[in-house]
Motif scaffolding. Structure first.
Motif, PDB file in Angstrom:
ATOM      1  N   MET A   1       0.850  -1.182   0.000  1.00 36.72           N
ATOM      2  CA  MET A   1       0.000   0.000   0.000  1.00 36.72           C
ATOM      3  C   MET A   1       0.893   1.242   0.000  1.00 36.72           C
ATOM      4  O   MET A   1       1.799   1.362   0.821  1.00 36.72           O
ATOM      5  CB  MET A   1      -0.877   0.004   1.264  1.00 36.72           C
ATOM      6  N   GLN A  19      13.013  -8.454  -8.292  1.00 35.10           N
ATOM      7  CA  GLN A  19      13.658  -9.151  -9.409  1.00 35.10           C
ATOM      8  C   GLN A  19      13.028  -8.791 -10.754  1.00 35.10           C
ATOM      9  O   GLN A  19      13.039  -9.606 -11.685  1.00 35.10           O
ATOM     10  CB  GLN A  19      13.583 -10.671  -9.217  1.00 35.10           C
ATOM     11  N   TYR A  33       2.669  -5.289 -20.350  1.00 35.46           N
ATOM     12  CA  TYR A  33       1.832  -5.149 -19.148  1.00 35.46           C
ATOM     13  C   TYR A  33       1.433  -3.677 -18.935  1.00 35.46           C
ATOM     14  O   TYR A  33       2.148  -2.774 -19.367  1.00 35.46           O
ATOM     15  CB  TYR A  33       2.589  -5.662 -17.917  1.00 35.46           C
ATOM     16  N   ILE A  38      -5.590   0.101  -7.209  1.00 32.85           N
ATOM     17  CA  ILE A  38      -6.858   0.109  -6.490  1.00 32.85           C
ATOM     18  C   ILE A  38      -6.721   1.196  -5.433  1.00 32.85           C
ATOM     19  O   ILE A  38      -5.853   1.101  -4.554  1.00 32.85           O
ATOM     20  CB  ILE A  38      -7.151  -1.253  -5.822  1.00 32.85           C
ATOM     21  N   ALA A  47      -3.061   0.359  -3.921  1.00 39.62           N
ATOM     22  CA  ALA A  47      -2.317  -0.886  -4.159  1.00 39.62           C
ATOM     23  C   ALA A  47      -2.055  -0.965  -5.658  1.00 39.62           C
ATOM     24  O   ALA A  47      -3.001  -1.016  -6.441  1.00 39.62           O
ATOM     25  CB  ALA A  47      -3.132  -2.074  -3.694  1.00 39.62           C
ATOM     26  N   GLU A  51      -0.855  -5.764 -14.985  1.00 36.96           N
ATOM     27  CA  GLU A  51      -1.806  -6.673 -15.632  1.00 36.96           C
ATOM     28  C   GLU A  51      -1.433  -6.834 -17.099  1.00 36.96           C
ATOM     29  O   GLU A  51      -1.065  -5.857 -17.769  1.00 36.96           O
ATOM     30  CB  GLU A  51      -3.222  -6.105 -15.505  1.00 36.96           C
ATOM     31  N   LYS A  52      -1.528  -8.068 -17.578  1.00 40.05           N
ATOM     32  CA  LYS A  52      -1.121  -8.340 -18.972  1.00 40.05           C
ATOM     33  C   LYS A  52      -2.115  -7.731 -19.962  1.00 40.05           C
ATOM     34  O   LYS A  52      -3.329  -7.809 -19.758  1.00 40.05           O
ATOM     35  CB  LYS A  52      -1.033  -9.844 -19.197  1.00 40.05           C
ATOM     36  N   ARG A  54      -4.240  -7.748 -23.114  1.00 36.50           N
ATOM     37  CA  ARG A  54      -4.841  -8.765 -23.980  1.00 36.50           C
ATOM     38  C   ARG A  54      -6.016  -8.152 -24.728  1.00 36.50           C
ATOM     39  O   ARG A  54      -6.671  -7.235 -24.196  1.00 36.50           O
ATOM     40  CB  ARG A  54      -5.247 -10.009 -23.197  1.00 36.50           C
TER      41      ARG A  54
ATOM     42  N   ALA B 228      13.807 -19.041  -8.936  1.00 37.93           N
ATOM     43  CA  ALA B 228      13.647 -17.624  -8.591  1.00 37.93           C
ATOM     44  C   ALA B 228      14.906 -17.081  -7.925  1.00 37.93           C
ATOM     45  O   ALA B 228      15.265 -15.921  -8.110  1.00 37.93           O
ATOM     46  CB  ALA B 228      12.446 -17.448  -7.677  1.00 37.93           C
ATOM     47  N   LYS B 229      15.576 -17.948  -7.139  1.00 35.22           N
ATOM     48  CA  LYS B 229      16.761 -17.491  -6.405  1.00 35.22           C
ATOM     49  C   LYS B 229      18.052 -17.692  -7.181  1.00 35.22           C
ATOM     50  O   LYS B 229      19.120 -17.283  -6.721  1.00 35.22           O
ATOM     51  CB  LYS B 229      16.843 -18.207  -5.054  1.00 35.22           C
ATOM     52  N   GLN B 231      19.151 -16.284  -9.659  1.00 34.39           N
ATOM     53  CA  GLN B 231      19.739 -15.039 -10.163  1.00 34.39           C
ATOM     54  C   GLN B 231      20.540 -14.307  -9.078  1.00 34.39           C
ATOM     55  O   GLN B 231      21.296 -13.391  -9.391  1.00 34.39           O
ATOM     56  CB  GLN B 231      18.618 -14.103 -10.649  1.00 34.39           C
ATOM     57  N   ILE B 232      20.340 -14.715  -7.813  1.00 37.17           N
ATOM     58  CA  ILE B 232      20.965 -13.984  -6.701  1.00 37.17           C
ATOM     59  C   ILE B 232      22.490 -13.946  -6.836  1.00 37.17           C
ATOM     60  O   ILE B 232      23.125 -12.934  -6.570  1.00 37.17           O
ATOM     61  CB  ILE B 232      20.513 -14.588  -5.349  1.00 37.17           C
ATOM     62  N   ILE B 235      23.460 -11.124  -9.128  1.00 34.57           N
ATOM     63  CA  ILE B 235      23.224  -9.777  -8.606  1.00 34.57           C
ATOM     64  C   ILE B 235      24.098  -9.516  -7.367  1.00 34.57           C
ATOM     65  O   ILE B 235      24.711  -8.464  -7.244  1.00 34.57           O
ATOM     66  CB  ILE B 235      21.733  -9.575  -8.240  1.00 34.57           C
ATOM     67  N   ASN B 375       0.355  -3.925   5.092  1.00 35.87           N
ATOM     68  CA  ASN B 375       0.400  -3.865   3.624  1.00 35.87           C
ATOM     69  C   ASN B 375      -0.316  -5.030   2.964  1.00 35.87           C
ATOM     70  O   ASN B 375      -1.285  -4.835   2.243  1.00 35.87           O
ATOM     71  CB  ASN B 375       1.858  -3.870   3.155  1.00 35.87           C
ATOM     72  N   GLU B 378      -4.115  -6.047   4.120  1.00 34.83           N
ATOM     73  CA  GLU B 378      -5.041  -5.006   3.650  1.00 34.83           C
ATOM     74  C   GLU B 378      -5.168  -5.034   2.124  1.00 34.83           C
ATOM     75  O   GLU B 378      -6.252  -4.903   1.574  1.00 34.83           O
ATOM     76  CB  GLU B 378      -4.546  -3.616   4.100  1.00 34.83           C
ATOM     77  N   THR B 379      -4.020  -5.214   1.450  1.00 33.84           N
ATOM     78  CA  THR B 379      -4.030  -5.266  -0.015  1.00 33.84           C
ATOM     79  C   THR B 379      -4.851  -6.457  -0.504  1.00 33.84           C
ATOM     80  O   THR B 379      -5.579  -6.349  -1.492  1.00 33.84           O
ATOM     81  CB  THR B 379      -2.589  -5.371  -0.563  1.00 33.84           C
ATOM     82  N   LEU B 382      -8.404  -5.617  -0.775  1.00 29.12           N
ATOM     83  CA  LEU B 382      -8.693  -4.790  -1.949  1.00 29.12           C
ATOM     84  C   LEU B 382      -8.659  -5.617  -3.241  1.00 29.12           C
ATOM     85  O   LEU B 382      -9.498  -5.444  -4.126  1.00 29.12           O
ATOM     86  CB  LEU B 382      -7.680  -3.644  -2.062  1.00 29.12           C
ATOM     87  N   PHE B 383      -7.691  -6.508  -3.314  1.00 26.72           N
ATOM     88  CA  PHE B 383      -7.568  -7.302  -4.542  1.00 26.72           C
ATOM     89  C   PHE B 383      -8.737  -8.258  -4.748  1.00 26.72           C
ATOM     90  O   PHE B 383      -9.020  -8.650  -5.875  1.00 26.72           O
ATOM     91  CB  PHE B 383      -6.233  -8.065  -4.557  1.00 26.72           C
ATOM     92  N   LYS B 392      -7.460 -14.240 -13.511  1.00 23.76           N
ATOM     93  CA  LYS B 392      -6.014 -13.969 -13.402  1.00 23.76           C
ATOM     94  C   LYS B 392      -5.703 -12.603 -13.991  1.00 23.76           C
ATOM     95  O   LYS B 392      -6.412 -12.148 -14.882  1.00 23.76           O
ATOM     96  CB  LYS B 392      -5.222 -15.009 -14.197  1.00 23.76           C
ATOM     97  N   LEU B 393      -4.634 -11.986 -13.491  1.00 21.92           N
ATOM     98  CA  LEU B 393      -4.198 -10.719 -14.087  1.00 21.92           C
ATOM     99  C   LEU B 393      -3.333 -10.969 -15.314  1.00 21.92           C
ATOM    100  O   LEU B 393      -3.153 -10.112 -16.141  1.00 21.92           O
ATOM    101  CB  LEU B 393      -3.420  -9.882 -13.080  1.00 21.92           C
ATOM    102  N   PHE B 394      -2.750 -12.155 -15.375  1.00 25.11           N
ATOM    103  CA  PHE B 394      -1.990 -12.526 -16.577  1.00 25.11           C
ATOM    104  C   PHE B 394      -2.083 -14.026 -16.775  1.00 25.11           C
ATOM    105  O   PHE B 394      -2.005 -14.784 -15.825  1.00 25.11           O
ATOM    106  CB  PHE B 394      -0.533 -12.070 -16.504  1.00 25.11           C
ATOM    107  N   MET B 397       2.244 -18.914 -18.160  1.00 22.23           N
ATOM    108  CA  MET B 397       3.176 -19.309 -19.226  1.00 22.23           C
ATOM    109  C   MET B 397       3.384 -20.824 -19.206  1.00 22.23           C
ATOM    110  O   MET B 397       4.066 -21.368 -20.058  1.00 22.23           O
ATOM    111  CB  MET B 397       4.540 -18.655 -18.971  1.00 22.23           C
TER     112      MET B 397
END
Lengths: 84, 455
Positions: A1, A19, A33, A38, A47, A51-52, A54, B228-229, B231-232, B235, B375, B378-379, B382-383, B392-394, B397
Motif C-alpha cells: 500500500m 527481481q 503489461y 486500487i 495498491a 496486468e497483462k 490482452r 527464482a533465487k 539469479q541472486i 546480482i 500492507n 489489507e491489499t 482490496l484485490f 487472473k491478471l496474466f 506461461m
C-alpha cells in the motif's frame, strides 16, 4: 500500500517489483503489461499492480465499492487523429 | 532422588519462563513466505491439489511435508485462522527439538547436567523462537534432523534414523543434503555394508517416488523457488559469505570454537567426526546458495543444536579431565567454560542487544510485521474486489513452457534417431559385413578423417 501519488510512471512501478529486471527478460513487463491501481479514497492509499495486455480486456476505471476505485493511470489512451 | 527431581522441576520452570519471554517479545511475527505455503495448503485441503491458485500448477513451496500437515489441520478446522493452526502444529515440533537436543548432548557427554546447558542455550536463542513463531518449516525440519542424529549417535544401527531423515528431506527440499551425507557416512562406517544397503532401500525408495511424483506433477526438476533465487549469485555474488559473517557476529558463535575443538581432540569417535563434517558441509552449502533474507539466521538454525551439544560435551570432557586437580587449579578452566556459555547466551538472546547486526535484525522483524499485517493483508482485501475466484491478471506461461519442453525432447529424440540411421548403423554394418556395405555417409566420414590427417 502506497500513497496515491507515490508512484508516477509505469517504469517506476516495475522497478518496485522484486527481481523485475530478471522477470522482464522473459515477460517484457514494460511493453506487455499495464499498471493498474486500487485506490481507497478514504485513506488515499493505493495498491499498485501489473496486468497483462490482452485484446479482450478493456482497461477502464471502475467503482466496485463505495470509496474504492480501480484505475489504470499510466495507460496511454489512443485518441483519434483529426485531419485539419 | 528427590533432590534430582527438584532440580529437574526447577530447570524446566526456568526453560518455560525463558520461552514465554522469547515468544512475548517477538510478538505476532508473520511472513509473506508462510502465507505462500498456506495458500498451497488451503487448496490441498479444499481438494484442488497442491496448487498455488486456480489452475496455477507451480511448485512455489519447498516444504512439502509441512505444507501437507498444515493442509490436514485446515481440513479439520477450516474456519480457524491458518496462523493459529500452524502455531498449534509447531508446538509438538518445538518440544521434539528440545527433547532431541537433550538426547544428542547426552549421547556426546556422560553427565546430564550438560544436556541441561544445551537446552538453556537453545531457549536463549531468539532466532529459534522467531523461526517457530513465523511458522515456516525450519523448526520441524531441525527437530527431525536432530532426532535422527541423536538416534544414530545412541546406536549406529538404529532402524529409525533413515526414515526420520527421509521425513526431514520431505519437510524441506534441501533435506536431501543431510540424507545423502548420512547415507555416505553410515555406509563407510558400518561393517555390514550389504545389509545396510538392503535395509535403507525402502526409505530411499519413498524419497525417490516423492521426487519423481513432484517432477511429473509440476514439470520441473527443482521447485520454482530454486529458479527464482538462481539469479541472486549474479546480482549479489558475496551474499552467502556476508550472511555467514553477519550470523557469526549477531550470535557470537566464535566463543563456541575452543570448547568444540577441545571436544574433537579429546573424543575423536564417529559421533564427533560426523558432527564436525556435517557442520562444515552445511556452512559451505549456506555460503554457496547465498544465504537468506529472513531476519533470524534461518539457514543456520539446523546446526545450532549440534553446535550447542558439541560445546556442552567439550565442557564436560574438560571438567572430567580435571578430576585430579584441586579447586584452585580447576577454577580458570571452569570460569572459561562458563564465560563461553554466558557469551553465547547473551549474544543469542534479544534481551541483550550487543551488535548492530542484532539491532538490524530486530528492526527488520518490526518492518516485516508492518509489511505483512498492514500492507499485504489489507491489499489482499482490496484485490478481492479486482480479481474474482478463477480469474487472473496474466495468463500462465506454464502451458507454453510444457509444450516447449516436449518439443525439445522430440527434436533431441529425432536427432538421435537420425544420427543412428545415417552414421552409426552403416558403421556397424561395415564392421560386421566387411567392405560390402559402403554408404555415402561412411565415405564422407572417411574423407573427413583423411582431411584431418596431417600429410
Amino acid at each position: 500500500m502506497k500513497p496515491v501519488g507515490k508512484l508516477s510512471t509505469h517504469t517506476e512501478v516495475i522497478m518496485n517489483v522484486w527481481q523485475s529486471p530478471q522477470i522482464s527478460r522473459y515477460l517484457d513487463l514494460q511493453n506487455n503489461y499495464v499498471t493498474g491501481r486500487i485506490v481507497n479514497l478514504k485513506t488515499q492509499m493505493a495498491a499498485y499492480f501489473l496486468e497483462k495486455k490482452r485484446p479482450e480486456k478493456k482497461f477502464l476505471t471502475t467503482h466496485p465499492e463505495k470509496d474504492i476505485i480501480i484505475e489504470y493511470p499510466f495507460l496511454i489512451q489512443k485518441t483519434p487523429v483529426h485531419d485539419s | 532422588m528427590l533432590k534430582k527431581n527438584l532440580w529437574t522441576i526447577l530447570f524446566t520452570f526456568i526453560l518455560i519462563v525463558i520461552s514465554f519471554y522469547q515468544i512475548k517479545s517477538i510478538g505476532d511475527f508473520r511472513l509473506d513466505d508462510s502465507y505462500i505455503t498456506f495458500s498451497f495448503s488451503k487448496n490441498l485441503s479444499l481438494g484442488n491439489g497442491p496448487v498455488y491458485s486456480h489452475d496455477l500448477k507451480v511448485e512455489g513451496y519447498s516444504n512439502f511435508l509441512w505444507m501437507t500437515l498444515v493442509a490436514g489441520a485446515m481440513k479439520i478446522a477450516p474456519q480457524t485462522d491458518v496462523y493459529l493452526l500452524a502455531r498449534i502444529l509447531m508446538l509438538p515440533f518445538m518440544l521434539l527439538l528440545f527433547g532431541a537436543t537433550f538426547k544428542l548432548t547426552r549421547s556426546l557427554s556422560s553427565l546430564s547436567f550438560f544436556s541441561g546447558i544445551s537446552l538453556t542455550l537453545l531457549a536463549l536463542s531468539s532466532d529459534i523462537f522467531a523461526a517457530a513463531v513465523v511458522c515456516l518449516e525450519t523448526i520441524p525440519y531441525t527437530a527431525l534432523l536432530i532426532l535422527a542424529f541423536s538416534l544414530y549417535f545412541e546406536d549406529s544401527k538404529n532402524r529409525w534414523t533413515l526414515p526420520i531423515l527421509v521425513a526431514a528431506a520431505l519437510m524441506r527440499i534441501d533435506g536431501f543434503i543431510p540424507l545423502f551425507f548420512f547415507c555416505a557416512f553410515a555406509w563407510f562406517h558400518t561393517n555390514e555394508k550389504k545389509k545396510w544397503i538392503i535395509r535403507s532401500i525402502p526409505s530411499l525408495l519413498v524419497y525417490c517416488l516423492w521426487f519423481m511424483w513432484r517432477w511429473e506433477y509440476y514439470g520441473f526438476l527443482f521447485p520454482n523457488t530454486y529458479y527464482a533465487k538462481s539469479q541472486i549469485h549474479t546480482i549479489l555474488p558475496n551474499r552467502g559469505y556476508e550472511y555467514a559473517v553477519a550470523s557469526l557476529k549477531s550470535t557470537g558463535f566464535l566463543a563456541a570454537l575452543p570448547l568444540i575443538i577441545y571436544m574433537i581432540i579429546k573424543n575423536r569417535n564417529y559421533k564427533t567426526v560426523f558432527s564436525l563434517l556435517f557442520i562444515t558441509l552445511h556452512i559451505f552449502y549456506v555460503i554457496h546458495v547465498g544465504g537468506d533474507w529472513m531476519p533470524f539466521e534461518r539457514f543456520f538454525i539446523p546446526i545450532l543444536p549440534i553446535i550447542f551439544s558439541l560445546m556442552s560435551a567439550g565442557a564436560c570432557e574438560m571438567i572430567k579431565s580435571l578430576r585430579n586437580f584441586n579447586w584452585i587449579q580447576k577454577s580458570p578452566f571452569i570460569a572459561f567454560s562458563l564465560m563461553s556459555f554466558l557469551f553465547i547466551g547473551i549474544f543469542s538472546c534479544r534481551f541483550f542487544i550487543n551488535t548492530n547486526e542484532e539491532k538490524g535484525k530486530i528492526d527488520f522483524i518490526q518492518l516485516q510485521k508492518y509489511h505483512v499485517q498492514i500492507n499485504l493483508v489489507e491489499t489482499a482485501k482490496l484485490f478481492s474486489l479486482l480479481i474474482k475466484p478463477g480469474e487472473k491478471l496474466f495468463p500462465t506461461m506454464r502451458v507454453l513452457l510444457r509444450i516447449l519442453q516436449k518439443l525439445m525432447l522430440l527434436i533431441c529424440g529425432a536427432c538421435v534417431i537420425l544420427k543412428l540411421l545415417t552414421e552409426v548403423l552403416p558403421l556397424v554394418f561395415h564392421l560386421f559385413m566387411g567392405s560390402h556395405v559402403q554408404s555415402a555417409t561412411l565415405k564422407n566420414n572417411l574423407s573427413f578423417s583423411i582431411q584431418l590427417t596431417p600429410s
